[in-house]
Motif scaffolding. Structure first.
Motif, mmCIF file in Angstrom:
data_model
loop_
_atom_site.group_PDB
_atom_site.id
_atom_site.type_symbol
_atom_site.label_atom_id
_atom_site.label_comp_id
_atom_site.label_asym_id
_atom_site.label_seq_id
_atom_site.Cartn_x
_atom_site.Cartn_y
_atom_site.Cartn_z
ATOM 1 N N THR A 29 62.001 74.683 81.325
ATOM 2 C CA THR A 29 62.588 75.815 82.042
ATOM 3 C C THR A 29 61.608 76.202 83.136
ATOM 4 O O THR A 29 60.397 76.243 82.898
ATOM 5 N N VAL A 30 62.116 76.472 84.343
ATOM 6 C CA VAL A 30 61.242 76.781 85.474
ATOM 7 C C VAL A 30 61.743 78.014 86.204
ATOM 8 O O VAL A 30 62.934 78.116 86.531
ATOM 9 N N LEU A 31 60.820 78.938 86.470
ATOM 10 C CA LEU A 31 61.068 80.057 87.375
ATOM 11 C C LEU A 31 60.283 79.797 88.650
ATOM 12 O O LEU A 31 59.086 79.498 88.598
ATOM 13 N N HIS A 32 60.949 79.906 89.794
ATOM 14 C CA HIS A 32 60.295 79.740 91.095
ATOM 15 C C HIS A 32 60.360 81.093 91.799
ATOM 16 O O HIS A 32 61.432 81.579 92.126
ATOM 17 N N ASN A 33 59.184 81.699 91.979
ATOM 18 C CA ASN A 33 59.107 83.040 92.566
ATOM 19 C C ASN A 33 59.987 84.031 91.806
ATOM 20 O O ASN A 33 60.659 84.889 92.390
ATOM 21 N N GLY A 34 59.990 83.884 90.477
ATOM 22 C CA GLY A 34 60.760 84.778 89.612
ATOM 23 C C GLY A 34 62.229 84.436 89.494
ATOM 24 O O GLY A 34 62.964 85.121 88.776
ATOM 25 N N VAL A 35 62.675 83.371 90.167
ATOM 26 C CA VAL A 35 64.079 82.968 90.148
ATOM 27 C C VAL A 35 64.248 81.781 89.202
ATOM 28 O O VAL A 35 63.523 80.784 89.317
ATOM 29 N N LEU A 36 65.191 81.875 88.285
ATOM 30 C CA LEU A 36 65.442 80.777 87.350
ATOM 31 C C LEU A 36 66.072 79.603 88.093
ATOM 32 O O LEU A 36 67.158 79.725 88.656
ATOM 33 N N ILE A 37 65.375 78.464 88.098
ATOM 34 C CA ILE A 37 65.894 77.292 88.819
ATOM 35 C C ILE A 37 66.140 76.097 87.900
ATOM 36 O O ILE A 37 66.878 75.182 88.255
ATOM 37 N N GLN A 38 65.515 76.069 86.728
ATOM 38 C CA GLN A 38 65.773 75.046 85.706
ATOM 39 C C GLN A 38 65.886 75.783 84.370
ATOM 40 O O GLN A 38 64.970 76.519 83.997
ATOM 41 N N ASN A 39 67.004 75.589 83.678
ATOM 42 C CA ASN A 39 67.235 76.335 82.445
ATOM 43 C C ASN A 39 67.356 75.384 81.263
ATOM 44 O O ASN A 39 68.389 74.743 81.068
ATOM 45 N N GLN A 40 66.261 75.246 80.526
ATOM 46 C CA GLN A 40 66.247 74.413 79.322
ATOM 47 C C GLN A 40 66.818 73.024 79.622
ATOM 48 O O GLN A 40 67.655 72.479 78.891
ATOM 49 N N PHE A 41 66.320 72.425 80.717
ATOM 50 C CA PHE A 41 66.782 71.092 81.108
ATOM 51 C C PHE A 41 66.229 70.044 80.157
ATOM 52 O O PHE A 41 65.036 70.022 79.858
ATOM 53 N N GLU A 42 67.102 69.162 79.679
ATOM 54 C CA GLU A 42 66.697 68.075 78.787
ATOM 55 C C GLU A 42 66.305 66.862 79.626
ATOM 56 O O GLU A 42 67.148 66.257 80.293
ATOM 57 N N LEU A 43 65.014 66.511 79.612
ATOM 58 C CA LEU A 43 64.548 65.386 80.412
ATOM 59 C C LEU A 43 65.074 64.073 79.861
ATOM 60 O O LEU A 43 65.177 63.874 78.640
ATOM 61 N N GLY A 59 57.369 64.126 103.451
ATOM 62 C CA GLY A 59 56.073 64.129 104.116
ATOM 63 C C GLY A 59 55.580 65.500 104.489
ATOM 64 O O GLY A 59 54.647 65.627 105.294
ATOM 65 N N ARG A 60 56.172 66.540 103.911
ATOM 66 C CA ARG A 60 55.795 67.907 104.278
ATOM 67 C C ARG A 60 55.414 68.713 103.031
ATOM 68 O O ARG A 60 56.257 69.083 102.232
ATOM 69 N N GLY A 61 54.131 68.953 102.872
ATOM 70 C CA GLY A 61 53.648 69.781 101.756
ATOM 71 C C GLY A 61 53.929 69.180 100.393
ATOM 72 O O GLY A 61 54.269 69.896 99.446
ATOM 73 N N ASN A 62 53.748 67.877 100.259
ATOM 74 C CA ASN A 62 54.107 67.176 99.025
ATOM 75 C C ASN A 62 52.965 67.205 98.017
ATOM 76 O O ASN A 62 51.820 66.881 98.330
ATOM 77 N N ASN A 63 53.301 67.586 96.792
ATOM 78 C CA ASN A 63 52.392 67.519 95.652
ATOM 79 C C ASN A 63 53.270 67.486 94.414
ATOM 80 O O ASN A 63 54.436 67.100 94.507
ATOM 81 N N GLY A 64 52.756 67.840 93.269
ATOM 82 C CA GLY A 64 53.579 67.869 92.073
ATOM 83 C C GLY A 64 52.790 68.296 90.864
ATOM 84 O O GLY A 64 51.591 68.023 90.761
ATOM 85 N N VAL A 65 53.462 68.990 89.950
ATOM 86 C CA VAL A 65 52.891 69.372 88.664
ATOM 87 C C VAL A 65 53.352 68.343 87.646
ATOM 88 O O VAL A 65 54.546 68.266 87.336
ATOM 89 N N LEU A 66 52.439 67.543 87.152
ATOM 90 C CA LEU A 66 52.779 66.469 86.224
ATOM 91 C C LEU A 66 52.369 66.893 84.812
ATOM 92 O O LEU A 66 51.209 66.790 84.420
ATOM 93 N N ILE A 67 53.336 67.395 84.063
ATOM 94 C CA ILE A 67 53.074 67.878 82.707
ATOM 95 C C ILE A 67 52.924 66.681 81.779
ATOM 96 O O ILE A 67 53.694 65.720 81.848
ATOM 97 N N MET A 68 51.899 66.743 80.920
ATOM 98 C CA MET A 68 51.584 65.634 80.017
ATOM 99 C C MET A 68 51.373 64.337 80.795
ATOM 100 O O MET A 68 51.582 63.249 80.276
ATOM 101 N N ASP A 69 50.995 64.471 82.067
ATOM 102 C CA ASP A 69 50.692 63.339 82.949
ATOM 103 C C ASP A 69 51.890 62.410 83.139
ATOM 104 O O ASP A 69 51.737 61.251 83.527
ATOM 105 N N ARG A 70 53.130 62.927 82.939
ATOM 106 C CA ARG A 70 54.286 62.028 83.079
ATOM 107 C C ARG A 70 55.605 62.744 83.384
ATOM 108 O O ARG A 70 56.571 62.080 83.740
ATOM 109 N N TYR A 71 55.685 64.052 83.261
ATOM 110 C CA TYR A 71 56.935 64.776 83.502
ATOM 111 C C TYR A 71 56.719 65.736 84.673
ATOM 112 O O TYR A 71 56.034 66.751 84.536
ATOM 113 N N GLU A 72 57.311 65.410 85.834
ATOM 114 C CA GLU A 72 56.950 66.107 87.071
ATOM 115 C C GLU A 72 57.934 67.196 87.486
ATOM 116 O O GLU A 72 59.138 66.974 87.558
ATOM 117 N N VAL A 73 57.349 68.382 87.780
ATOM 118 C CA VAL A 73 58.049 69.419 88.526
ATOM 119 C C VAL A 73 57.546 69.313 89.963
ATOM 120 O O VAL A 73 56.352 69.470 90.220
#
Length: 262
Positions: A185-199, A110-124
């Motif tokens: 793959t995701v960088l958060h503030n320049g930090v690698l946090i997801q590395n070629q993760f297979e969904l 309940g705190r600052g919730n949102n999401g990036v939904l790639i292809m309208d179905r894969y959420e970061v």
């Protein structure tokens, strides 16, 4: 004197050997397309010349339902309902900057919730995860309900966070069967946090992930969960690897001699 001469002869022999090694060249026999020229942004946050700028601080005209969000002073703030790009994308590089609401209120999801939904179905996941505990595969930078971020790289509420997301869309055959999974793959503030993760599939809240055949391109979506998350500087570029044509078998060239690789 004789010792010096022996050393000199050895040095010459060593140099000749290096020259012989360097003279041999491996050729893969592929005729490549010439890579396109792209002008990078002035900084790593600025859009390169081939990017689609989805939000430049002026309006959300490239988004469906954008008129129901608030745009002020170069920032878009969550309004009524989710927004979705009018254009569709597949393999891509996405840059997005966001800030959690201040003062921080609520806890967990309940705190600052949102999401990036790639292809309208894969959420970061987007969430205020600064000193805010929740389930790990639901905190900021998680692939929602599938994989927590490797580390928590959150900045305090009110400060800007950056996601740089590199996404490979899944492939389906003509019968709708999965040929290859999606990867991210995701960088958060320049930090690698997801590395070629297979969904494992899509990222729903109430059931296990699954793949269902869909077009090779689909819109990008930003959620609305009742929290006034702010956004700026959103751009995306489609990614297409350079293609090559095998014009002959691989070989080693050493001077005038060519040796096939078998």
């Amino acid at each position: 004197m004789l010792k010096r001469l022996c050393l000199s002869v050895s040095a010459v022999a060593a140099l000749s050997l290096v020259g012989a090694v360097n003279a041999a060249e491996y050729l893969n026999g592929i005729e490549w397309q010439e890579p396109a020229v792209v002008t990078p942004g002035k900084t790593d946050s600025d859009a390169p010349s081939d990017a689609v700028v989805l939000f430049d601080g002026k309006d959300l005209s490239l988004w469906n339902n954008g008129e129901n969000w608030i745009v002020k002073d170069g920032v878009a703030t969550t309004g009524k309902g989710r927004i979705q790009t009018k254009e569709s994308f597949g393999d891509c590089q996405l840059h997005i900057e966001w800030a959690a609401p201040t003062p921080a209120t609520g806890e967990g999801q309940g705190r600052g919730n949102n999401g990036v939904l790639i292809m309208d179905r894969y959420e970061v996941q987007i969430l205020d995860s600064y000193e805010n505990k929740t389930y790990f595969d639901g905190q900021a930078g998680a692939i929602y309900k599938q994989q927590p971020p490797a580390v928590n790289a959150m900045r305090p509420p009110g400060q800007w966070n950056t996601y740089d997301i590199f996404f490979t869309a899944p492939r389906f055959d003509d019968q709708g069967n999965l040929e290859s999974a999606a990867y991210v793959t995701v960088l958060h503030n320049g930090v690698l946090i997801q590395n070629q993760f297979e969904l494992l599939g899509d990222t729903p809240y109430s059931r296990p992930p699954q793949y269902k055949a869909h077009p090779p391109k689909a819109p990008l979506t930003l959620f609305e969960h009742g929290n006034a998350v702010r956004f700026r500087n959103i751009w995306i570029r489609e990614f297409t690897p350079v293609k090559g044509k095998q014009v002959r078998e691989p070989f080693i060239r050493n001077g005038n001699k060519e040796t096939p690789i078998k």
